[in-house]
Design a protein around this motif. Structure first.
Motif, mmCIF file in Angstrom:
data_model
loop_
_atom_site.group_PDB
_atom_site.id
_atom_site.type_symbol
_atom_site.label_atom_id
_atom_site.label_comp_id
_atom_site.label_asym_id
_atom_site.label_seq_id
_atom_site.Cartn_x
_atom_site.Cartn_y
_atom_site.Cartn_z
ATOM 1 N N SER A 115 0.773 20.470 8.496
ATOM 2 C CA SER A 115 -0.399 20.430 9.365
ATOM 3 C C SER A 115 -0.151 21.166 10.675
ATOM 4 O O SER A 115 -0.973 21.970 11.124
ATOM 5 N N TYR A 122 3.658 9.869 9.202
ATOM 6 C CA TYR A 122 2.970 11.129 9.443
ATOM 7 C C TYR A 122 2.980 11.464 10.928
ATOM 8 O O TYR A 122 3.290 12.574 11.331
ATOM 9 N N SER A 137 0.799 -1.217 0.000
ATOM 10 C CA SER A 137 0.000 0.000 0.000
ATOM 11 C C SER A 137 0.838 1.276 0.000
ATOM 12 O O SER A 137 0.289 2.353 -0.030
ATOM 13 N N THR A 186 -0.932 16.845 -3.280
ATOM 14 C CA THR A 186 -2.321 16.690 -2.875
ATOM 15 C C THR A 186 -2.688 17.678 -1.779
ATOM 16 O O THR A 186 -3.818 18.108 -1.675
ATOM 17 N N ILE A 187 -1.729 18.037 -0.952
ATOM 18 C CA ILE A 187 -2.070 18.971 0.116
ATOM 19 C C ILE A 187 -1.716 20.397 -0.283
ATOM 20 O O ILE A 187 -1.010 20.635 -1.255
ATOM 21 N N TRP A 188 -2.232 21.321 0.474
ATOM 22 C CA TRP A 188 -1.982 22.724 0.206
ATOM 23 C C TRP A 188 -1.188 23.317 1.343
ATOM 24 O O TRP A 188 -1.547 23.084 2.482
ATOM 25 N N ALA A 242 4.417 16.659 5.208
ATOM 26 C CA ALA A 242 2.987 16.958 5.248
ATOM 27 C C ALA A 242 2.538 17.187 6.686
ATOM 28 O O ALA A 242 1.713 18.057 6.970
ATOM 29 N N GLU A 297 2.465 11.317 -4.263
ATOM 30 C CA GLU A 297 1.180 11.939 -4.578
ATOM 31 C C GLU A 297 0.841 13.012 -3.544
ATOM 32 O O GLU A 297 0.351 14.083 -3.854
ATOM 33 N N LEU A 298 1.117 12.662 -2.313
ATOM 34 C CA LEU A 298 0.795 13.534 -1.200
ATOM 35 C C LEU A 298 1.348 14.939 -1.392
ATOM 36 O O LEU A 298 0.694 15.930 -1.057
ATOM 37 N N GLU A 357 5.752 12.466 3.683
ATOM 38 C CA GLU A 357 4.801 12.133 4.737
ATOM 39 C C GLU A 357 5.052 13.014 5.970
ATOM 40 O O GLU A 357 4.135 13.622 6.518
ATOM 41 N N HIS A 402 -0.153 24.826 10.248
ATOM 42 C CA HIS A 402 -1.520 25.345 10.146
ATOM 43 C C HIS A 402 -2.190 25.421 11.506
ATOM 44 O O HIS A 402 -2.859 26.390 11.833
ATOM 45 N N MET A 403 -2.001 24.384 12.298
ATOM 46 C CA MET A 403 -2.597 24.374 13.638
ATOM 47 C C MET A 403 -2.127 25.573 14.442
ATOM 48 O O MET A 403 -2.874 26.158 15.208
#
Lengths: 342, 342
Positions: free
Chosen positions: A258, A225, A72, A284-286, A254, A280-281, A251, A261-262
């Motif tokens: 986060s 993560y 995966s 995929t995130i901003w 990313a 991909e990640l 990972e 942002h918090m």
DNA sequence: CTGAAAGCGCTTACAG
DNA sequence: CTGAAAGCGCTTACAG
């Protein structure tokens, strides 16, 4: 299902099975006229060789095994894309297997894979590529194999990698050149060689630019993560916060985004963030993460190529078994990029 | 590599090859003593049957083909995890192939896969599972196959799905019950049946709760991050912004989260966001996305099970070819969840 | 350049 | 409950 077999077309063409067989295998020792006639008839009858019969007779299976720890992961995905494409054009097929994180059972699974499916060659993805027992097993079993991004026992087999050290060096230097002065690093899993290489690249880039960071700017992560989250919290709560964080994979990068942002920090104005891998990640995130693009698809194609042509020859010198592919710095919105290095 | 063959152990055990063969295949018609002796010797000699020889004799390949559009999607990943695990316990191996988005070539690729590798069965992942030409091809070729989450031609073959309609209904009702009054929906790709089902579930939940949303609360997406970004921008710039956005997959929901952050909106205080699929992404970004967990691994295991036991029998009634698995609402931090439905 | 024979390692179908 | 024969569809190695 086509049930046409060699004999059918041999009769129709008025030649022996051997001649048909030779035509199908592009054996040059066949007269041009015969060849043309036979291949025309084979086409008309939609002949497809029976792979099992061929396998039994030649002990070539036309299967390539691909062994990963977790099917995966996005690394595996990208690898598959390149590998499958290459196989399609060369008549091979991919048999995938995973060890499901169980290093104990990995040996059994691989042993079973080669004994049961009789794959013509095996590709070992990290971290499987670093298991000495596996390397031993395959060497003894006389199965051709290619290791992807290994970092030990490098003279044992073909291996394909990129220069993680240099890439990390470049990332760090790019951050320095674009005006960052407090650059932190989140190290990858201690059990993977690339973690060390990337860390070293970071350290050496700092040194070669006469920069010195406080020890609390180095955090140990585990490529997850979650571990990135923990590391980022500590870094961004420091009294003297870093203005750039280079994580050893996307990972974790990313996760840094986060946490930023918090804490209502602006990325990249308050803190630049760079990852590694270009999964991909990253897009995929901003904001999209600046990162290092690994040539994963190319690695896959090369691996298949080595295994399906006779290059997997064991008599090669060690220097010929090393394949280093190019990476690319991918600067995106998560970092301030004054000077662009390409 | 073990080169032990049936004959070797037959000689050592003082029986015929047939008896050994019977023991290996668990044929009950073997005396207990003989059986015990033979299997002991087979173990000692580390006998592994030659799959190619067996294949040639029985025309069973012990391979299962898995066909997807893009091997890099996380849906495929999760499916692989379940499929590989199940195969490992049943002596089968997975041959993976992808059509690389080329619907024209899909037929050729599948034809090649079944003719060359002679897989015992085929699993079609969406959107391949919805291609009538493929279904026809496989039916005519007499190859057993299972379709995953198809939405057309449902009486043609075994298929496995979950109740997308009901899940979307539940999500929407959950949003209503937890106090949201302005609930928007981003529809998935128009060419996938699940998009319609999820949309319908959303609509019916609203109706059954006597709610009515303005038409601009419905956005057409394409299951991609990019399309989610566009849709979310339009939704969150509306004068009368929604207080909840239900996206038809996680990818688009993640995009909504990004847009909310760009606009300095708090998730979930200003806007609740719910996705669908429970991909890695849902727990990778912050806040973690509330979503619907699809039973993907279970689907994979069931598919392998159907294909490897004789359940793929064509004489089954249509009602027995339908397999609906349970989903689960996974409420996380991206939505205000007063009432928890489990 | 082409072909007749034997064999790859297993199993099906038939005897006993 | 057990076995001798023939065959699955190809190819290798040997002749010519």
């Amino acid at each position: 299902m086509s049930k046409v077999k060699l004999q059918d077309i041999a009769i129709k063409a008025g030649v022996s099975m051997m001649t048909v067989s030779r035509v199908m295998n592009n054996d040059p020792k066949v007269g041009a006229k015969t060849r043309e006639k036979v291949s025309r008839i084979a086409n008309e009858m939609q002949y497809k060789p029976n792979i099992a019969a061929r396998h039994l007779a030649t002990s070539k299976s036309y299967f390539i095994g691909l062994v990963c720890e977790y099917a995966s992961s996005s690394y595996v995905n990208k690898f598959l894309v390149g590998g499958l494409r290459k196989c399609r054009t060369s008549g091979y097929h991919v048999v995938l297997d995973e060890t499901a994180g169980d290093r104990e059972k990995a040996l059994d699974i691989i042993k079973n894979l080669i004994e049961v499916t009789k794959v013509d060659g095996l590709i070992l993805l990290p971290p499987i590529s670093n298991m000495p027992e596996v390397v031993d097993l395959l060497s003894n079993a006389n199965v051709g194999f290619v290791r992807i991004a290994p970092d030990i026992n490098l003279s044992a087999s073909h291996y394909i990698c990129m220069d993680d050290y240099q890439a990390a060096f470049d990332v760090t230097e790019q951050l320095i050149k674009s005006g960052h002065t407090r650059i932190a690093h989140i190290i990858g899993s201690p059990n993977q060689g690339v973690s060390r290489l990337r860390y070293q690249g970071y350290l050496d880039a700092l040194r070669s630019n006469q920069k010195m960071m406080p020890p609390e700017y180095i955090e140990q992560g585990y490529f997850t993560y979650k571990s990135g989250l923990d590391a980022a919290k500590r870094l961004l709560e420091l009294p003297n916060k870093p203005d750039a964080i280079f994580a050893a994979n996307d990972e974790m990068a990313a996760a840094v985004v986060s946490v930023a942002h918090m804490k209502h920090l602006d990325v990249p104005q308050d803190v630049s963030i760079v990852g590694f891998d270009d999964t991909e990640l990253a897009t995929t995130i901003w904001p999209n993460i600046s990162t290092v693009t690994q040539p994963i698809k190319e690695m896959a194609e090369l691996a298949i190529d080595i295994l399906t042509t006779s290059k997997a020859d064991k008599t090669l010198k060690a220097s010929n078994m090393r394949h280093v592919l190019d990476y690319r710095l991918q600067l995106r919105d998560s970092s301030k990029n004054i000077v662009k290095i390409t």
